[in-house]
Design an enzyme around this catalytic site. Structure first.
Site, PDB file in Angstrom:
ATOM      1  CE1 TYR A  85      83.847  12.236  21.561  1.00 34.42           C
ATOM      2  CE2 TYR A  85      84.344  14.267  20.392  1.00 34.42           C
ATOM      3  CZ  TYR A  85      83.569  13.560  21.290  1.00 34.42           C
ATOM      4  OH  TYR A  85      82.527  14.166  21.928  1.00 34.42           O
ATOM      5  CD  GLU A 119      81.029  16.939  21.020  1.00 39.61           C
ATOM      6  OE1 GLU A 119      82.202  17.116  20.644  1.00 39.61           O
ATOM      7  OE2 GLU A 119      80.734  16.165  21.956  1.00 39.61           O
ATOM      8  CG  HIS A 133      82.125  17.076  24.951  1.00 36.28           C
ATOM      9  ND1 HIS A 133      82.102  15.851  24.327  1.00 36.28           N
ATOM     10  CD2 HIS A 133      82.460  16.831  26.232  1.00 36.28           C
ATOM     11  CE1 HIS A 133      82.395  14.911  25.204  1.00 36.28           C
ATOM     12  NE2 HIS A 133      82.618  15.479  26.365  1.00 36.28           N
TER      13      HIS A 133
END
Ligand SMILES: Cc1cc2nc3c(=O)[nH]c(=O)nc-3n(C[C@H](O)[C@H](O)[C@H](O)COP(=O)(O)OP(=O)(O)OC[C@H]3O[C@@H](n4cnc5c(N)ncnc54)[C@H](O)[C@@H]3O)c2cc1C
Length: 402
Positions: A95, A137, A85
């Site tokens: 998201y 992330e 990602h």
């Protein structure tokens, strides 16, 4: 926090997900691309066509539902997804879009079975997963930014050289257009690249393992031209790279990514097992080890259809002659001639135990999915500890070893 009854509701969907997961994810992607077509520039539309992305997401949703009481067991898998990602520059707000379409899809696919309580439970479960991923992330973006020469977002690279390595694999030497340094990658890592495809009117990202040793001036990727046949179309980006892009052309690249890397802090022996273009990360690893001329034992068994599609053949032979710590063997489906390094047939680790059964060795596998799956099972049957196995799939994650 999910309540006990919400956990129960999620777990009750496991049998449905096991049986109809792909139906759900197909519906989800279709819905999301209809409502948010801008995301087609970010997603790999080839994996949509061949169905691997829908399968990978269905497996991921199922694994999450099965482990809803303790999602931390999924961390190694989530880490790899997070790596991918971040190399695609996914942002936290995306998201929300995914969550909206996923919940609507559960509702639309399950129909009356999708009670308000079930949708609320899945909304909370998705929110929990999104939080885990967003935080993960965020930390990957920060780690990457700390590497000298690394960059955020997409950076323009010029194709400095394009070199034919075999009948179907060509290398692309990529230098940054700004002329500044690039991050030293860890041998085994990949780059995400992004190219504009006129026939689709879309930008398309793809990942390619770096096939050169770490260097501050350039990266090399080596790409197999994915041919089509009566059952499947030819590969979009690989053919664009082979047929359209030339030396001097520009493409966009994100900073090196991936955890399928050489453990440089150890001196344990290495067994490298590759099929087809799965050899590329190992060329980088060997290029690095050869330059360092260390004494770590390395054994490399490779399989491909024939000598004509065997890239880097001369380079690998030269390493074998140069270093007594390195041995290699290659399997061609129909070898014209066999010798100590060339065998005819398929790579079967049980036939080369003298080469692969080395105490304390780490095993790195890369190649087509059936090759990786079979080799993992064969190594396990030979008594190799699964903790010593590392593998890279050249597509969405669909192999799970637990
Ligand atoms: C971490 C990682 C590292 C990688 N490293 C390398 C590397 O070093 N070298 C390399 O060559 N590749 C590598 N890959 C694979 C690469 O990212 C691409 O997937 C590959 O080049 C194919 O992309 P494409 O656009 O040409 O094909 P796509 O258009 O994405 O198509 C993919 C496949 O699906 C088939 N297909 C297309 N349409 C259909 C359909 N309707 N039905 C069924 N099948 C269909 C195509 O024939 C093709 O085989 C790597 C992937 C990952 C994830």
């Amino acid at each position: 926090m999910l309540t006990t009854s919400e956990i129960g509701l999620i777990k009750a969907t496991v049998p449905i997900l096991r049986e109809h997961g792909v139906l759900l994810t197909k519906h989800f992607y279709q819905r999301m691309f209809d409502h948010n077509p801008e995301l087609k520039h970010i997603f790999n539309m080839g994996n949509q066509k061949n169905g691997t992305q829908q399968t990978a997401l269905a497996l991921a949703v199922l694994a999450y539902a099965e482990n809803i009481e303790n999602p931390s067991v999924l961390l190694p898998v989530l880490q790899r997804i997070g790596d991918k990602h971040t190399s695609l520059q996914i942002s936290a707000d995306q998201y929300d879009i995914v969550g909206r379409h996923l919940l609507a899809s559960i509702s639309e696919v399950l129909g009356e079975a999708a009670t308000e309580e079930l949708i609320t439970a899945w909304a909370k479960a998705y929110g929990q997963l999104a939080d885990i991923m967003i935080n993960l992330e965020k930390s990957i973006y920060l780690q990457k930014a700390a590497v000298p020469g690394a960059w955020s977002g997409w950076r323009k690279f010029v194709i400095d050289r394009k070199v034919k390595e075999s009948d179907e694999i060509s290398s692309f030497y990529l230098r940054p257009q700004d002329g500044l340094e690039v991050a030293l990658h860890q041998p085994g890592q990949y780059l995400s690249i992004k190219v504009y495809i006129p026939s689709l009117d879309l930008y398309q990202p793809r990942q390619y393992s770096i096939s050169s040793a770490p260097d501050q001036h350039y990266y090399r990727i080596s790409v197999k031209k994915e041919a089509g046949n009566q059952n499947k179309e030819e590969g979009t980006v690989s053919n664009h790279l082979h047929n359209v892009l030339q030396e001097g052309d520009v493409l966009e690249v994100s900073t090196p990514a991936g955890d399928f890397v050489l453990n440089t802090d150890q001196s344990s022996p290495l067994v490298l097992l590759s099929g087809g273009v799965g050899q590329t990360p190992f060329v980088s690893i060997m290029d690095f080890l050869s330059a360092a001329d260390q004494q770590r034992q390395v054994r490399w068994a490779h399989a491909c259809r024939s000598e004509n599609v065997h890239a880097f053949r001369d380079q690998i032979k030269a390493w074998d002659e140069e270093h007594d710590w390195f041995k290699h063997i290659v399997f061609y489906e129909n070898a014209a001639q066999e010798d100590k390094n060339i065998r005819s047939g398929r790579l079967d680790v049980a036939e080369i135990t003298e080469m692969v059964l080395i105490p304390e060795a780490d095993y790195y596998l890369c190649g087509p999915k059936p090759f990786i799956e079979k080799t993992i099972l064969d190594l396990a049957a030979l008594g190799v500890d699964r903790k010593k196995l590392f593998f890279e799939e050249f597509g969405p994650q669909t192999i799970h070893t637990n």
